[in-house]
Design a protein around this motif. Structure first.
Motif, mmCIF file in Angstrom:
data_model
loop_
_atom_site.group_PDB
_atom_site.id
_atom_site.type_symbol
_atom_site.label_atom_id
_atom_site.label_comp_id
_atom_site.label_asym_id
_atom_site.label_seq_id
_atom_site.Cartn_x
_atom_site.Cartn_y
_atom_site.Cartn_z
ATOM 1 N N ALA A 442 37.535 22.889 38.559
ATOM 2 C CA ALA A 442 37.709 23.511 39.741
ATOM 3 C C ALA A 442 38.772 23.994 39.962
ATOM 4 C CB ALA A 442 37.248 22.357 40.805
ATOM 5 N N SER A 443 38.711 25.067 41.054
ATOM 6 C CA SER A 443 39.909 25.767 41.288
ATOM 7 C C SER A 443 40.798 25.466 42.591
ATOM 8 C CB SER A 443 39.407 27.604 41.618
ATOM 9 O OG SER A 443 38.382 27.407 42.730
ATOM 10 N N PHE A 444 40.296 24.516 43.101
ATOM 11 C CA PHE A 444 40.872 24.016 44.599
ATOM 12 C C PHE A 444 42.434 23.623 44.548
ATOM 13 C CE2 PHE A 444 36.395 22.962 44.700
ATOM 14 C CZ PHE A 444 36.034 24.160 45.279
ATOM 15 N N ASP A 445 43.104 23.505 43.424
ATOM 16 C CA ASP A 445 44.429 22.941 43.359
ATOM 17 C C ASP A 445 45.402 24.379 43.570
ATOM 18 O OD1 ASP A 445 43.471 23.973 41.113
ATOM 19 O OD2 ASP A 445 45.351 23.163 39.871
ATOM 20 N N GLN A 446 44.706 25.494 43.152
ATOM 21 C CA GLN A 446 45.793 26.838 43.199
ATOM 22 C C GLN A 446 44.897 27.901 43.993
ATOM 23 O OE1 GLN A 446 46.175 27.189 38.911
ATOM 24 N NE2 GLN A 446 48.605 26.565 39.460
ATOM 25 N N TYR A 447 43.582 27.879 44.226
ATOM 26 C CA TYR A 447 42.712 29.111 44.742
ATOM 27 C C TYR A 447 41.572 28.512 45.702
ATOM 28 C CZ TYR A 447 44.793 31.280 40.454
ATOM 29 O OH TYR A 447 45.647 31.640 39.671
ATOM 30 N N PRO A 448 41.332 29.097 46.510
ATOM 31 C CA PRO A 448 40.357 28.817 47.513
ATOM 32 C C PRO A 448 38.709 28.534 46.620
ATOM 33 C CG PRO A 448 40.744 30.892 47.932
ATOM 34 C CD PRO A 448 41.752 30.374 47.005
ATOM 35 N N ASN A 449 38.549 29.356 45.667
ATOM 36 C CA ASN A 449 37.450 29.342 45.079
ATOM 37 C C ASN A 449 37.529 30.017 43.658
ATOM 38 O OD1 ASN A 449 37.311 32.500 45.558
ATOM 39 N ND2 ASN A 449 36.671 31.888 47.517
ATOM 40 N N PHE A 450 36.393 29.878 42.758
ATOM 41 C CA PHE A 450 36.722 30.453 41.427
ATOM 42 C C PHE A 450 36.883 31.870 41.517
ATOM 43 C CE2 PHE A 450 32.014 30.722 41.803
ATOM 44 C CZ PHE A 450 31.768 31.824 41.599
ATOM 45 N N GLU A 451 36.272 32.687 42.511
ATOM 46 C CA GLU A 451 36.336 34.103 42.145
ATOM 47 C C GLU A 451 37.851 34.511 42.616
ATOM 48 O OE1 GLU A 451 32.398 33.307 44.315
ATOM 49 O OE2 GLU A 451 34.365 32.367 44.333
ATOM 50 N N ARG A 452 38.531 33.878 43.503
ATOM 51 C CA ARG A 452 39.931 34.137 43.604
ATOM 52 C C ARG A 452 40.742 33.926 42.312
ATOM 53 N NH1 ARG A 452 41.792 34.495 48.888
ATOM 54 N NH2 ARG A 452 43.838 34.596 48.042
ATOM 55 N N ARG A 453 40.511 32.817 41.753
ATOM 56 C CA ARG A 453 41.123 32.498 40.442
ATOM 57 C C ARG A 453 40.601 33.675 39.357
ATOM 58 N NH1 ARG A 453 39.626 27.014 37.941
ATOM 59 N NH2 ARG A 453 37.328 27.914 37.989
ATOM 60 N N GLY A 454 39.509 33.917 39.254
ATOM 61 C CA GLY A 454 39.172 34.966 38.329
ATOM 62 C C GLY A 454 39.915 36.427 38.833
ATOM 63 N N ASP A 455 39.958 36.694 40.159
ATOM 64 C CA ASP A 455 40.656 37.918 40.465
ATOM 65 C C ASP A 455 42.219 37.977 40.129
ATOM 66 O OD1 ASP A 455 38.142 38.666 41.823
ATOM 67 O OD2 ASP A 455 38.731 38.246 43.786
ATOM 68 N N ASP A 456 42.602 36.781 40.111
ATOM 69 C CA ASP A 456 44.161 36.591 39.995
ATOM 70 C C ASP A 456 44.436 36.776 38.418
ATOM 71 O OD1 ASP A 456 46.636 36.146 40.188
ATOM 72 O OD2 ASP A 456 46.652 34.037 39.672
ATOM 73 N N PHE A 457 43.266 36.219 37.490
ATOM 74 C CA PHE A 457 43.346 36.773 35.869
ATOM 75 C C PHE A 457 43.239 38.165 35.775
ATOM 76 C CE2 PHE A 457 40.798 37.345 32.236
ATOM 77 C CZ PHE A 457 41.608 36.832 31.210
ATOM 78 N N ILE A 458 42.220 38.831 36.491
ATOM 79 C CA ILE A 458 41.969 40.373 36.315
ATOM 80 C C ILE A 458 43.404 41.107 36.781
ATOM 81 C CG2 ILE A 458 40.718 42.177 37.290
ATOM 82 C CD1 ILE A 458 38.299 40.293 37.650
ATOM 83 N N ALA A 459 43.998 40.664 37.994
ATOM 84 C CA ALA A 459 44.994 41.430 38.031
ATOM 85 C C ALA A 459 46.188 41.281 37.307
ATOM 86 C CB ALA A 459 45.483 40.795 39.578
ATOM 87 N N GLU A 460 46.429 40.016 36.600
ATOM 88 C CA GLU A 460 47.608 39.893 35.635
ATOM 89 C C GLU A 460 47.200 40.647 34.245
ATOM 90 O OE1 GLU A 460 50.409 38.638 36.148
ATOM 91 O OE2 GLU A 460 49.968 37.606 38.153
ATOM 92 N N VAL A 461 45.969 40.587 33.740
ATOM 93 C CA VAL A 461 45.286 41.346 32.790
ATOM 94 C C VAL A 461 45.690 43.134 32.661
ATOM 95 C CG1 VAL A 461 43.406 42.115 31.555
ATOM 96 C CG2 VAL A 461 43.957 39.588 31.888
ATOM 97 N N GLU A 462 45.154 43.516 34.080
ATOM 98 C CA GLU A 462 45.142 44.833 34.553
ATOM 99 C C GLU A 462 46.799 45.162 34.358
ATOM 100 O OE1 GLU A 462 42.801 45.325 37.938
ATOM 101 O OE2 GLU A 462 40.979 45.821 36.861
ATOM 102 N N ALA A 463 47.639 44.502 34.931
ATOM 103 C CA ALA A 463 49.185 44.643 34.830
ATOM 104 C C ALA A 463 49.650 44.847 33.536
ATOM 105 C CB ALA A 463 49.870 43.740 35.884
ATOM 106 N N TYR A 464 49.232 43.816 32.538
ATOM 107 C CA TYR A 464 49.405 44.020 31.131
ATOM 108 C C TYR A 464 49.014 45.128 30.507
ATOM 109 C CZ TYR A 464 49.296 42.871 26.140
ATOM 110 O OH TYR A 464 49.494 42.930 24.846
ATOM 111 N N LEU A 465 47.673 45.553 30.746
ATOM 112 C CA LEU A 465 46.946 46.799 30.103
ATOM 113 C C LEU A 465 47.789 48.148 30.474
ATOM 114 C CD1 LEU A 465 43.332 45.577 30.404
ATOM 115 C CD2 LEU A 465 44.658 45.406 28.463
ATOM 116 N N ALA A 466 48.253 48.312 31.708
ATOM 117 C CA ALA A 466 48.980 49.360 32.302
ATOM 118 C C ALA A 466 49.541 50.054 31.430
ATOM 119 C CB ALA A 466 49.255 49.010 33.775
#
Length: 466
Positions: A442-466
């Motif tokens: 589950a995501s609740f230790d660091q994020y309010p839901n799995f969507e926010r966790r996924g969004d964080d992953f996407i943001a980090e990946v997009e920053a790397y790909l930029a």
């Protein structure tokens, strides 16, 4: 909106004022009832009061004296791990307890129903894993093939918040165990059961209670046609219970990985090919291997379930095949975020349990695995047979150290945060690798839901790909 009928001029209590609770209140008003609302949250109560609704503390003595029914939001446990005090008070007062799913099925066939030449139908999807993708895939196929459709329930809109159905429309509902366990009416035209693996065990007092909550959709609902995944014993049991024999085509058995035999209606995927057999003869076949939105055997099971549901309403195999090829997938479910220097980045943040993570780990050949969060009972011990493709694990969140102890000989690094995990995995990945977020937690230790966790992953990946 679907107005709720049967409570005209009566007070109906609504407990829990999130999305489903507020949609329920509006639908009750539309049907002529007087909703009486309550929520533990001061903010939620204030928002409801600002819209003109009547509030009542349902925990107070005699709160249910003039109440015809109590409607409970799905997120509120009612029986396990211990009875909810307000719900227990309703039991004591003899007030029927229901939820928005029950109200939907109670009310859906009323109103302008008799004006339709072709009555609208309802397809429901439940199971442990894949139900969101399967529901979205059914909706996508129907839309692409010209059948009016709405998607609601545990995905998309609340069930009472959908538009009144058109002539011939198909409403697709994703239903969780939280939604099926309490609904007093469950009458879909077609019901899909994808699979079962341990999840939400505290809420249901164990795997048996969890399965029982899912099974209610079939045992109490009595759909015209049932589509059952038979890759687990629970599915095999339920398939056996629902019909007189496998030649009874009220049942469609589905599988990913095994060839289904018998005179009945069987749809299965093997080595990337979907096959439909009916009455001992092949009726359709689709090559799933190059469909980008459906990678891996678990998504091939989803494709089988969606194919079966659409075949059950008469859609031609060729039309289904064309629609499958245009399906882009859902966010946070085997979602390809990008690629650089031959390294692919995949977001499967929805893989919140071991079974879902196992399916994700089987979908790719060489994996840099980002895992961790708020681990569930047993941790990741049951993943030991699925780590062969993992080059290295990058562990985050509360259970990172516990997960590390269960990895055996698999190399790992404690990263704690998503930013560190993505940076480390990207720096060490080689051409042909997949950096995969499949947390198995589950995501609740660091994020309010799995969507926010996924969004964080996407943001980090997009920053790397930029």
């Amino acid at each position: 909106m679907i107005p709720v009928y049967g409570y005209e001029g009566q007070n109906v209590a609504v407990l829990g004022l999130g999305r489903s609770g507020m949609a329920t209140a509006k639908a009750l008003v539309a049907g002529g009832a007087e909703p009486i609302l309550w929520d533990d949250s001061v903010e939620a109560r204030a928002a409801a009061e600002s819209e003109g609704y009547t509030l009542r503390d349902l925990s107070k003595h005699e709160a249910f004296d003039d109440i015809a029914a109590l409607i409970v939001s799905p997120g509120i446990p009612h029986l396990y791990p211990e009875p909810n005090k307000i719900i227990q008070a309703a039991w004591t007062a003899g007030v029927p307890v229901d939820n928005d799913i029950g109200l939907f099925f109670r009310s859906f066939g009323q109103g302008d129903w008799m004006d339709h030449d072709t009555p609208p139908r309802v397809i429901t999807v439940t199971g442990s894993n894949g139900k969101s993708t399967t529901s979205a895939l059914i909706h996508h196929i129907l839309t692409e093939t010209g059948t009016p459709s709405q998607l609601a329930g545990n995905i998309g809109r609340g069930v009472l918040d959908i538009d009144p159905p058109q002539d011939g429309e198909v409403v697709v509902l994703e239903l969780s165990s939280y939604q099926t366990e309490l609904a007093r009416a469950l009458t879909p035209d077609i019901a899909v059961f994808t699979n079962l693996s341990p999840d939400h065990l505290d809420r249901h007092a164990g795997i048996g209670g969890y399965f029982a909550a899912k099974r209610r959709l079939f045992a109490e609902g009595g759909p015209d046609r049932a589509i059952i995944g038979v890759d687990e014993v629970e599915g095999q049991y339920m398939a056996n219970q629902l019909v007189e024999g496998f030649a009874d085509d009220r049942l469609i058995r589905i599988s990913s990985g095994q060839k289904l035999k018998g005179a009945g209606w069987n749809i299965y995927a093997q080595k990337g090919f979907l096959s439909e057999w009916r009455k001992g003869r092949q009726a359709g076949s689709i090559d799933l291997r190059e469909i980008a939105g459906l990678p891996g055997a678990h998504n091939h099971q989803n494709a089988c379930a969606a194919y079966a549901a659409c075949r059950a309403i008469g859609t031609a195999p060729k039309l289904i095949g064309a629609a499958l090829n245009s399906f882009a997938g859902l966010p946070h479910r085997s979602q390809v975020v990008g690629e650089k220097d031959g390294v692919r980045f995949v977001n499967d943040s929805k893989a919140t349990n071991v079974d879902a993570a196992a399916k994700a780990l089987q979908a790719f050949k060489s994996i840099r695995w980002i895992a961790g969060g708020m681990g569930k009972e047993g941790g990741i011990a049951d993943l030991s047979d699925h780590l062969g493709a993992v080059a290295k694990a990058y562990l985050i969140g509360f259970s990172a150290k516990d997960f590390a102890l269960q990895l055996g000989q698999t190399p790992y690094e404690l990263c704690e945060t998503m930013a560190v995990a993505v940076a480390k995995a990207a720096a060490e990945a080689e051409a042909g690798d997949t950096v995969l977020l499949a947390p198995a937690a589950a995501s609740f230790d660091q994020y309010p839901n799995f969507e926010r966790r996924g969004d964080d992953f996407i943001a980090e990946v997009e920053a790397y790909l930029a």
